[in-house]
Structure formats: C-alpha cells, structure tokens
Design a protein around this motif. Structure first.
Motif, PDB file in Angstrom:
ATOM      1  N   ARG A  71      19.982 -27.377  -3.771  1.00 38.20           N
ATOM      2  CA  ARG A  71      20.689 -26.597  -2.750  1.00 38.20           C
ATOM      3  C   ARG A  71      19.684 -26.001  -1.759  1.00 38.20           C
ATOM      4  O   ARG A  71      19.926 -25.999  -0.542  1.00 38.20           O
ATOM      5  CB  ARG A  71      21.490 -25.489  -3.418  1.00 38.20           C
ATOM      6  N   VAL A  72      18.581 -25.498  -2.250  1.00 43.16           N
ATOM      7  CA  VAL A  72      17.557 -24.934  -1.369  1.00 43.16           C
ATOM      8  C   VAL A  72      17.032 -26.002  -0.423  1.00 43.16           C
ATOM      9  O   VAL A  72      16.891 -25.778   0.776  1.00 43.16           O
ATOM     10  CB  VAL A  72      16.404 -24.315  -2.174  1.00 43.16           C
ATOM     11  N   ALA A  73      16.745 -27.187  -0.966  1.00 41.77           N
ATOM     12  CA  ALA A  73      16.234 -28.278  -0.132  1.00 41.77           C
ATOM     13  C   ALA A  73      17.245 -28.653   0.952  1.00 41.77           C
ATOM     14  O   ALA A  73      16.895 -28.821   2.130  1.00 41.77           O
ATOM     15  CB  ALA A  73      15.908 -29.490  -0.997  1.00 41.77           C
ATOM     16  N   THR A  74      18.522 -28.766   0.564  1.00 38.14           N
ATOM     17  CA  THR A  74      19.566 -29.141   1.523  1.00 38.14           C
ATOM     18  C   THR A  74      19.697 -28.110   2.634  1.00 38.14           C
ATOM     19  O   THR A  74      19.714 -28.440   3.827  1.00 38.14           O
ATOM     20  CB  THR A  74      20.919 -29.293   0.801  1.00 38.14           C
ATOM     21  N   ASP A  75      19.780 -26.836   2.243  1.00 34.19           N
ATOM     22  CA  ASP A  75      19.963 -25.783   3.242  1.00 34.19           C
ATOM     23  C   ASP A  75      18.723 -25.609   4.120  1.00 34.19           C
ATOM     24  O   ASP A  75      18.825 -25.157   5.269  1.00 34.19           O
ATOM     25  CB  ASP A  75      20.284 -24.458   2.547  1.00 34.19           C
ATOM     26  N   CYS A  76      17.572 -25.969   3.569  1.00 34.15           N
ATOM     27  CA  CYS A  76      16.329 -25.849   4.322  1.00 34.15           C
ATOM     28  C   CYS A  76      16.114 -27.045   5.239  1.00 34.15           C
ATOM     29  O   CYS A  76      15.250 -27.015   6.123  1.00 34.15           O
ATOM     30  CB  CYS A  76      15.154 -25.702   3.349  1.00 34.15           C
ATOM     31  N   GLY A  77      16.886 -28.110   5.010  1.00 38.35           N
ATOM     32  CA  GLY A  77      16.769 -29.289   5.848  1.00 38.35           C
ATOM     33  C   GLY A  77      15.572 -30.155   5.538  1.00 38.35           C
ATOM     34  O   GLY A  77      15.022 -30.821   6.428  1.00 38.35           O
ATOM     35  N   ILE A  78      15.150 -30.142   4.252  1.00 38.94           N
ATOM     36  CA  ILE A  78      14.020 -30.977   3.847  1.00 38.94           C
ATOM     37  C   ILE A  78      14.428 -31.840   2.656  1.00 38.94           C
ATOM     38  O   ILE A  78      15.439 -31.589   2.005  1.00 38.94           O
ATOM     39  CB  ILE A  78      12.789 -30.122   3.463  1.00 38.94           C
ATOM     40  N   LYS A  79      13.632 -32.852   2.388  1.00 41.94           N
ATOM     41  CA  LYS A  79      13.898 -33.704   1.236  1.00 41.94           C
ATOM     42  C   LYS A  79      13.532 -32.970  -0.049  1.00 41.94           C
ATOM     43  O   LYS A  79      12.652 -32.117  -0.070  1.00 41.94           O
ATOM     44  CB  LYS A  79      13.101 -35.004   1.346  1.00 41.94           C
TER      45      LYS A  79
ATOM     46  N   GLU B 273       7.337 -20.797   3.863  1.00 41.48           N
ATOM     47  CA  GLU B 273       8.076 -19.612   4.302  1.00 41.48           C
ATOM     48  C   GLU B 273       9.542 -19.952   4.544  1.00 41.48           C
ATOM     49  O   GLU B 273      10.441 -19.178   4.178  1.00 41.48           O
ATOM     50  CB  GLU B 273       7.457 -19.033   5.569  1.00 41.48           C
ATOM     51  N   ALA B 274       9.811 -21.112   5.145  1.00 37.55           N
ATOM     52  CA  ALA B 274      11.196 -21.530   5.382  1.00 37.55           C
ATOM     53  C   ALA B 274      11.938 -21.708   4.060  1.00 37.55           C
ATOM     54  O   ALA B 274      13.111 -21.330   3.929  1.00 37.55           O
ATOM     55  CB  ALA B 274      11.215 -22.832   6.184  1.00 37.55           C
TER      56      ALA B 274
END
Length: 222
Positions: free
Chosen positions: A53-61, A31-32
């Motif tokens: 970009r999605v991974a970075t903004d979501c704060g995950i690897k 969901e995040a």
C-alpha cells in the motif's frame, strides 16, 4: 508570559536523517516513502499501512520500496525516528535558551507538547502505535525508546531546578509530567469533546507541573 510567547508553534512532521552512503534522489525517495506511510497511519491506521500500500500510494514499484526498507519493521523504525527527531529539535531549542530560567523552560517544554496534542497527527499517530504495542513487541520497544528520548530534555530541566533530588526522583517527576500530558490526548485531541477547553486545562497543567517540581519533597523528608 507575553501573548507572543504563548502562541503555539507548528511542529514539523518529520526530520529524515540522511544516510551516510545515500544520494540526493535516494534521500528524497525515502522522505516521500516516510511521509506516505505517516499519512496512511494517520488517516486509516496501522492495518492499512502494508508495504504494498505504501509503494502504491507513493507511486513507486514495490521493489524500489524494499530497496530502501527491506521490511515494514525497518520502515516503522525510521518513521518513528523521523517523527521524534522533529520534537527533539524543538526541545533542544528550548533547553538551550540562556535567556530563560529553568522554570520558564519547563513552561515552554510543556506548552509545546500541549499545543501539539489537538493536532490530527498527534491524536491519531501515537495512540494507534501505543495500541499496537500491546500486542507487538517490536512496536512496544520502539515506542518506549521514543518516549525516553522525548523525556531526556525534560529531565535536564528538572535537574537544573532541583539538583538536590536523586536521579531516580528526577526521572520519576519527568515520567509523571510526560504521562500526565500525553493522557490528555484521549480527551482534548483532534475532534475530541473537550478540545474547546484545552486552553484552560493547559494553564492549570503547566502551573501545576512547575509548582510540583519546585516544591516536591522527597519521600520520607521532614
């Protein structure tokens, strides 16, 4: 219709389906990810919505992202499904109101969509993907699937109002009403020049749609 009935309801952004083999933390992560992707699409457009970009903004690897969504197509597919599911839930509530006539339910269905058009999400999200669909067959097919799902409840209401019409005629009326409303996004959407006139346009449009379905005559009918 009362003032309370006329009040617009705020549409939820997403309804994320749980995966059969999923677990709570995994569903929360998905969901995040979807909410992050939706935010990027709305604020910056498709070109900015890369997987990294999605991974970075979501704060995950990045590897964690690809565990849940192997490709951007997988991510877009579930994002579109989550968005349309939020609309389907609202449409279903309208369609299954036994206290309302079919004409009243058609009014509610159209009002829900027209109330949603001035939102930032709707103004930026859907046109962004429709523009992309001109060049990307995957997005093209997903968008047509999405709108077919959204029109299904409308077709059911029209069938109740006009059981004398053929299935093709009912489908065509639903399609006409759908693209008439969606086309207003370019003029009455978020921060568009005639957004201040949407209330009057909405009344004209809904009244016209109800009259159209009620009084439509088949081609060739005497």
């Amino acid at each position: 219709m009362s003032q309370a009935d006329d009040a617009s309801a705020e549409m939820p952004d997403l309804i994320v389906p749980e995966r059969a083999s999923g677990y709570v933390k995994g569903n929360e992560t998905r969901e995040a990810i979807l909410r992050t992707a939706l935010s990027i699409l709305i604020e910056e457009g498709w070109q900015a919505m890369s997987m990294r970009r999605v991974a970075t903004d979501c704060g995950i690897k990045f590897g964690n992202l690809t565990y849940h969504y192997r490709t951007r197509e997988d991510l877009v597919r579930e994002l579109l499904d989550a968005v349309i599911s939020s609309y389907e839930r609202e449409f279903t509530t309208i369609v299954h109101r036994p206290d309302l006539s079919p004409e009243e339910r058609l009014d509610r269905y159209c009002r829900l969509i027209l109330d949603d058009i001035p939102s930032k999400k709707t103004t930026r999200f859907f046109p962004e993907l429709w523009a992309l669909s001109n060049h990307d067959p995957f997005v093209h097919d997903r968008m047509h699937e999405l709108y077919a799902r959204a029109r299904a409840p409308l077709g059911g209401i029209i069938a109740e109002m006009r059981p004398d019409l053929s299935q093709e005629e009912r489908d065509t009326l639903a399609l006409f009403i759908s693209f008439s409303m969606e086309g207003s996004t370019m003029f009455a959407g978020f921060e568009k020049p005639i957004v201040d006139r949407i209330a009057l346009i909405k009344r004209i449009a809904i009244g016209s749609f109800v009259d159209l379905v009620r009084n439509y005559r088949s081609v060739g009918a005497e």
